[in-house]
Design an enzyme around this catalytic site. Structure first.
Site, PDB file in Angstrom:
ATOM      1  N   CYS B  22       0.363 -62.087  38.799  1.00 37.81           N
ATOM      2  CA  CYS B  22       1.633 -62.347  39.278  1.00 37.81           C
ATOM      3  C   CYS B  22       1.485 -62.614  40.754  1.00 37.81           C
ATOM      4  CB  CYS B  22       2.644 -61.220  39.226  1.00 37.81           C
ATOM      5  SG  CYS B  22       2.911 -60.633  37.458  1.00 37.81           S
ATOM      6  N   PRO B  23       2.494 -63.234  41.437  1.00 36.26           N
ATOM      7  CA  PRO B  23       3.313 -64.273  40.726  1.00 36.26           C
ATOM      8  C   PRO B  23       2.865 -65.715  40.497  1.00 36.26           C
ATOM      9  CG  PRO B  23       3.756 -64.322  43.012  1.00 36.26           C
ATOM     10  CD  PRO B  23       2.420 -63.414  42.956  1.00 36.26           C
TER      11      PRO B  23
END
Lengths: 481, 83
Positions: B22-23
């Site tokens: 992430c992200p």
């Protein structure tokens, strides 16, 4: 990449794969270490309550992939409200258990002083966490999944907090003169040198002049049930969470719901079904939130009951009785919140390591007066954080989601810089997404919502900055088709 | 370790974000899907489970269909048809 379609949707038993055995081994190891401690002295139960609640939080965080960075980032970056919805449901549910603990008299919560530092801290924290890919608790559970980038985030947060609270004399001029005068008026022991270092001046000359309280205190009806359940639970947690859920539905989920339902106009009942659909699509996060709420409430109750049993106000007193005096504050206390908290103990780790290298951090209010720098092996809240990592590892191993991940240079730089910003934001705002937001709003403290507002502004700016980076990178060959 | 976005054939694309956490996966998936035409298919290879849940929700909202899911050795491949 090798693929095997026969594995799709398969759900083998826990012991049908290596990860299951490793998960069981981790549970057994934690249990054996716990029993060893208890055999040494049963009073270690106070510390083990932190450890095992940490393990439970880790399991729940990994199960619901509960992460505030994801909540804010996905909302702004890809218009997905899933995690934000889960966090709001968790907030509403946790407020009920926190309320029950408060009326039972076992609450260990203290409201935060209200001031500009809350929103500034939230903003810096929110900006940083977009780049690290995880909030303070999210980085803990992701470390438990084998993500070494998240481990780097934790280290960066720890040392940036320790360095920030230990800023030297050069930073004195950055503080208004009035802070120094006000700090001197507090009559603190000379050993703390309260007029030396920006963070000491900020604490003694600014924060200590502020006051805070809960919505229940403001109601002040004299009936603790009404104050807590109307003020803290309903007005400060459930109603704002419901309003935010409706806003999330209207601004994001409704569009896809209309398309899927093929309805041209929505009746009130359709809208309610839509909101329910949004909530149930965040089911895992909501279940995790419910579990976190129950366990966080139980932890406050358990710690409160143990304090009563041992006739202490703080773990430092128990450590003294057990013969451990090193690393305590000058009040003979240590950081001992009694509930789910993340960042202060990480700052203690940073401070403790710095002290190993000869840096005396105990002349700062944060370490010397308030929290101490106990050895990490007897730092109960820090072991709660270790417990979170262990709990997340146990579940991710058993779900076959554990994977060692070594960060790329880009991820490592983002982890260090973003983590440093998160650390500074957490110390300014008096906590992270857990201590300054989640634990605050659910205990009736309005400052939690102010911290969230700061995190939202910081998160929005962070997403914009991240997109600029992404566009620059993808303008090259790798994303050009 | 680099993100790879390739055109396999007419209307068939592949995005490999394995190794990324992430992200990155969800943001690159959004970016890749924006480049596709309605009906085009994207094979998405990733190994960050939490990104997967965000991608499911994103596809639901945008009307893109995840029509095939395969678990491999440490990585997942999803086929997404742009809506």
């Amino acid at each position: 990449m090798a693929t095997d379609s026969t594995q799709v949707m398969s759900n083998p038993g826990l012991l049908a794969h290596k990860g299951g055995y490793k998960a069981m081994a981790l549970v057994a190891l934690t249990a054996i270490l716990s029993l060893g401690l208890l055999a040494n002295d049963t009073r270690w139960i106070y510390l083990l309550v932190y450890v095992w609640f940490g393990v439970a939080y880790g399991v729940l965080l990994q199960y619901g992939r509960f992460c505030m960075a994801s909540a804010i980032r996905d909302l702004f970056a890809i218009k997905v409200p899933r995690m934000a919805v889960g966090v709001m449901i968790a907030t509403a549910l946790f407020s009920i258990t926190a309320g029950l603990v408060t009326v039972s008299g076992y609450s260990t919560f203290h409201p935060h002083p209200l001031g500009w530092h809350i929103i500034a801290g939230g903003l810096i924290f929110g900006f940083g966490m977009i780049f690290t890919g995880g909030c303070a608790s999210g980085s803990l559970y992701k470390t438990g999944e084998g993500n070494m980038g998240s481990m780097l985030v934790l280290l960066s947060i720890s040392f940036s907090m320790a360095l920030f609270t230990d800023l030297g004399s050069w930073s004195n001029n950055l503080a208004p003169a009035s802070w120094a005068e006000s700090a001197l008026d507090k009559g603190m022991p000379e050993v703390l040198t309260v007029t030396d270092g920006w963070f000491d001046l900020f604490t003694a000359g600014y924060v200590w002049n502020l006051s805070g309280g809960t919505v229940g205190d403001m109601l002040g009806t004299g009936n603790v049930w009404i104050d807590v359940f109307v003020g803290n639970v309903l007005l400060n947690a459930i109603l704002p969470s419901l309003v935010i859920l409706v806003i999330l539905y209207m601004s994001t989920y409704r569009k896809g719901y209309i398309r899927r339902s093929k309805l041209e106009s929505l009746s009130y009942g359709d809208e309610m079904r839509g909101i329910w659909g949004m909530i149930t699509s965040s089911k895992n996060t909501a279940i995790a939130g419910l579990g976190l709420g129950i366990f966080a409430g139980l932890q406050m109750w358990a710690t409160g009951a143990l304090r009563e049993h041992y006739e202490i106000f703080n773990f430092g007193e128990l450590l003294m009785k057990m013969g451990y005096s090193e690393g305590l504050s000058i009040q003979e206390t240590v950081f001992d919140p009694g509930y789910w908290y993340i960042t202060t103990q990480e700052a203690q780790l940073g401070g403790w390591v710095m002290s190993l290298f000869g840096r005396d951090v105990t002349d700062n209010i944060f370490f010397g007066l308030q929290n101490g720098i106990p050895n990490p092996l007897i730092n109960a809240p820090l072991l709660m954080s270790v417990g979170i990592i262990v709990g997340a590892a146990i579940l991710s191993l058993s779900r076959r989601e554990f994977k060692w991940k070594i960060p790329s240079v880009e991820t490592a730089v983002f982890a260090i810089v973003g983590g440093a910003l998160m650390g500074i934001g957490a110390r300014l705002g008096m906590g992270c997404n857990v201590g300054a937001f989640f634990a605050a709003v659910t205990n009736g403290d309005l400052t939690g919502w102010i911290f969230l507002a700061g995190m939202l502004i910081g998160g929005l700016l962070g997403v914009k900055a991240f997109n600029v980076w992404l566009n620059r990178k993808s303008a090259g060959d790798e994303f050009d088709i | 370790m680099a993100i790879k976005f390739d055109k396999i054939s007419d209307g068939q694309y592949q995005l490999d974000v394995s190794g990324y956490v992430c992200p990155h996966p969800q943001m690159y998936t959004k970016k890749a899907l924006q480049k596709l035409q309605s009906g085009d298919e994207l094979s998405l290879i990733f190994d960050n489970p939490s990104s997967g849940e965000s991608i499911i929700a994103m596809c639901e909202t945008e009307g893109d269909e995840i029509f095939e899911r395969e678990e491999g050795n440490g990585a997942t491949t999803w086929k997404i048809r742009k809506g």
